[in-house]
Scaffold this motif. Sequence first.
Motif, PDB file in Angstrom:
ATOM      1  N   LEU A  25      61.105  40.825  15.862  1.00 42.47           N
ATOM      2  CA  LEU A  25      60.833  41.219  14.480  1.00 42.47           C
ATOM      3  C   LEU A  25      62.090  41.613  13.714  1.00 42.47           C
ATOM      4  O   LEU A  25      62.136  41.489  12.503  1.00 42.47           O
ATOM      5  N   VAL A  26      63.096  42.079  14.400  1.00 43.32           N
ATOM      6  CA  VAL A  26      64.293  42.559  13.713  1.00 43.32           C
ATOM      7  C   VAL A  26      65.272  41.434  13.413  1.00 43.32           C
ATOM      8  O   VAL A  26      65.713  41.267  12.285  1.00 43.32           O
ATOM      9  N   CYS A  27      65.607  40.629  14.415  1.00 40.16           N
ATOM     10  CA  CYS A  27      66.651  39.610  14.212  1.00 40.16           C
ATOM     11  C   CYS A  27      66.087  38.197  14.038  1.00 40.16           C
ATOM     12  O   CYS A  27      66.800  37.310  13.581  1.00 40.16           O
ATOM     13  N   GLY A  28      64.830  37.979  14.423  1.00 42.39           N
ATOM     14  CA  GLY A  28      64.217  36.664  14.269  1.00 42.39           C
ATOM     15  C   GLY A  28      64.581  35.669  15.355  1.00 42.39           C
ATOM     16  O   GLY A  28      64.177  34.509  15.290  1.00 42.39           O
ATOM     17  N   LEU A  29      65.312  36.118  16.383  1.00 43.95           N
ATOM     18  CA  LEU A  29      65.704  35.228  17.472  1.00 43.95           C
ATOM     19  C   LEU A  29      64.680  35.269  18.603  1.00 43.95           C
ATOM     20  O   LEU A  29      63.899  36.221  18.726  1.00 43.95           O
ATOM     21  N   LYS A  30      64.695  34.252  19.432  1.00 42.66           N
ATOM     22  CA  LYS A  30      63.765  34.126  20.551  1.00 42.66           C
ATOM     23  C   LYS A  30      63.874  35.327  21.483  1.00 42.66           C
ATOM     24  O   LYS A  30      64.970  35.803  21.780  1.00 42.66           O
TER      25      LYS A  30
ATOM     26  N   VAL B 174      60.582  42.319  27.040  1.00 41.51           N
ATOM     27  CA  VAL B 174      60.269  42.487  25.626  1.00 41.51           C
ATOM     28  C   VAL B 174      59.966  43.963  25.415  1.00 41.51           C
ATOM     29  O   VAL B 174      59.276  44.585  26.214  1.00 41.51           O
ATOM     30  N   TRP B 175      60.485  44.512  24.336  1.00 39.76           N
ATOM     31  CA  TRP B 175      60.326  45.940  24.051  1.00 39.76           C
ATOM     32  C   TRP B 175      59.349  46.139  22.906  1.00 39.76           C
ATOM     33  O   TRP B 175      59.278  45.340  21.988  1.00 39.76           O
ATOM     34  N   PHE B 176      58.605  47.240  22.988  1.00 37.02           N
ATOM     35  CA  PHE B 176      57.600  47.603  21.990  1.00 37.02           C
ATOM     36  C   PHE B 176      57.744  49.085  21.679  1.00 37.02           C
ATOM     37  O   PHE B 176      58.221  49.859  22.500  1.00 37.02           O
ATOM     38  N   PHE B 177      57.280  49.475  20.507  1.00 36.26           N
ATOM     39  CA  PHE B 177      57.132  50.887  20.188  1.00 36.26           C
ATOM     40  C   PHE B 177      55.719  51.293  20.567  1.00 36.26           C
ATOM     41  O   PHE B 177      54.779  50.520  20.425  1.00 36.26           O
TER      42      PHE B 177
ATOM     43  N   GLY C  22      56.903  42.296  19.548  1.00 39.21           N
ATOM     44  CA  GLY C  22      58.009  42.569  20.448  1.00 39.21           C
ATOM     45  C   GLY C  22      59.378  42.547  19.785  1.00 39.21           C
ATOM     46  O   GLY C  22      59.563  41.975  18.710  1.00 39.21           O
ATOM     47  N   LEU C  23      60.311  43.184  20.470  1.00 38.46           N
ATOM     48  CA  LEU C  23      61.691  43.286  20.012  1.00 38.46           C
ATOM     49  C   LEU C  23      62.632  43.149  21.213  1.00 38.46           C
ATOM     50  O   LEU C  23      62.236  43.410  22.346  1.00 38.46           O
ATOM     51  N   HIS C  24      63.876  42.762  20.938  1.00 38.72           N
ATOM     52  CA  HIS C  24      64.921  42.899  21.944  1.00 38.72           C
ATOM     53  C   HIS C  24      65.186  44.392  22.120  1.00 38.72           C
ATOM     54  O   HIS C  24      64.999  45.173  21.179  1.00 38.72           O
ATOM     55  N   GLY C  25      65.652  44.794  23.287  1.00 35.04           N
ATOM     56  CA  GLY C  25      65.963  46.200  23.513  1.00 35.04           C
ATOM     57  C   GLY C  25      66.960  46.746  22.504  1.00 35.04           C
ATOM     58  O   GLY C  25      66.777  47.828  21.948  1.00 35.04           O
ATOM     59  N   ARG C  26      68.026  45.992  22.243  1.00 38.80           N
ATOM     60  CA  ARG C  26      69.038  46.435  21.281  1.00 38.80           C
ATOM     61  C   ARG C  26      68.440  46.566  19.885  1.00 38.80           C
ATOM     62  O   ARG C  26      68.708  47.534  19.166  1.00 38.80           O
TER      63      ARG C  26
ATOM     64  N   MET D 103      59.106  51.030  25.083  1.00 39.44           N
ATOM     65  CA  MET D 103      58.637  50.607  26.391  1.00 39.44           C
ATOM     66  C   MET D 103      58.836  49.110  26.522  1.00 39.44           C
ATOM     67  O   MET D 103      58.787  48.377  25.539  1.00 39.44           O
ATOM     68  N   SER D 104      59.107  48.665  27.718  1.00 39.64           N
ATOM     69  CA  SER D 104      59.172  47.236  27.974  1.00 39.64           C
ATOM     70  C   SER D 104      57.922  46.856  28.756  1.00 39.64           C
ATOM     71  O   SER D 104      57.391  47.659  29.526  1.00 39.64           O
ATOM     72  N   LEU D 105      57.451  45.655  28.531  1.00 41.45           N
ATOM     73  CA  LEU D 105      56.243  45.177  29.207  1.00 41.45           C
ATOM     74  C   LEU D 105      56.532  43.861  29.905  1.00 41.45           C
ATOM     75  O   LEU D 105      57.204  42.994  29.357  1.00 41.45           O
ATOM     76  N   THR D 106      56.002  43.720  31.091  1.00 41.98           N
ATOM     77  CA  THR D 106      56.091  42.459  31.811  1.00 41.98           C
ATOM     78  C   THR D 106      55.103  41.481  31.190  1.00 41.98           C
ATOM     79  O   THR D 106      54.191  41.880  30.452  1.00 41.98           O
ATOM     80  N   PRO D 107      55.218  40.186  31.500  1.00 40.23           N
ATOM     81  CA  PRO D 107      54.227  39.223  30.990  1.00 40.23           C
ATOM     82  C   PRO D 107      52.791  39.610  31.344  1.00 40.23           C
ATOM     83  O   PRO D 107      51.893  39.502  30.518  1.00 40.23           O
TER      84      PRO D 107
END
Length: 104
Positions: free
Chosen positions: A33-38, A43-46, A57-61, A90-94
């Motif tokens: 959602l932030v950078c628009g890249l794959k 994958v990180w979530f709030f 989802g978001l990249h951690g950075r 938090m990060s989530l596995t598939p």
Amino acid sequence: MPWVTPESDEGVPVLGKLDWRYADEAERHRLCLVCGLKLDDPVWFFRTREGEVIYEGLHGRCARLSLAHCPHLTSLDGPEPVSVDEWWLMSLTPAEREGLGYDW
């Protein structure tokens, strides 16, 4: 400026809001959602302390940058201000994402 931030008719970013066209594209194509890249794993979530998962989802950075700089994630201003200590990353596995209804 986050990739999904909409602009007003005057071209001014509307912070704290999502352009749902980009948010839908992010969900369909597994984009940050932030950078628009794959997105890659993890994958990180709030999420709130109550366990509600917020946004896509978001990249951690990108998630950490959002937490540090997005006004709607702080108590300073925004449409629904929330203190930073109310948000957890938090990060989530598939498999965990699938359990929440995410099919990617």
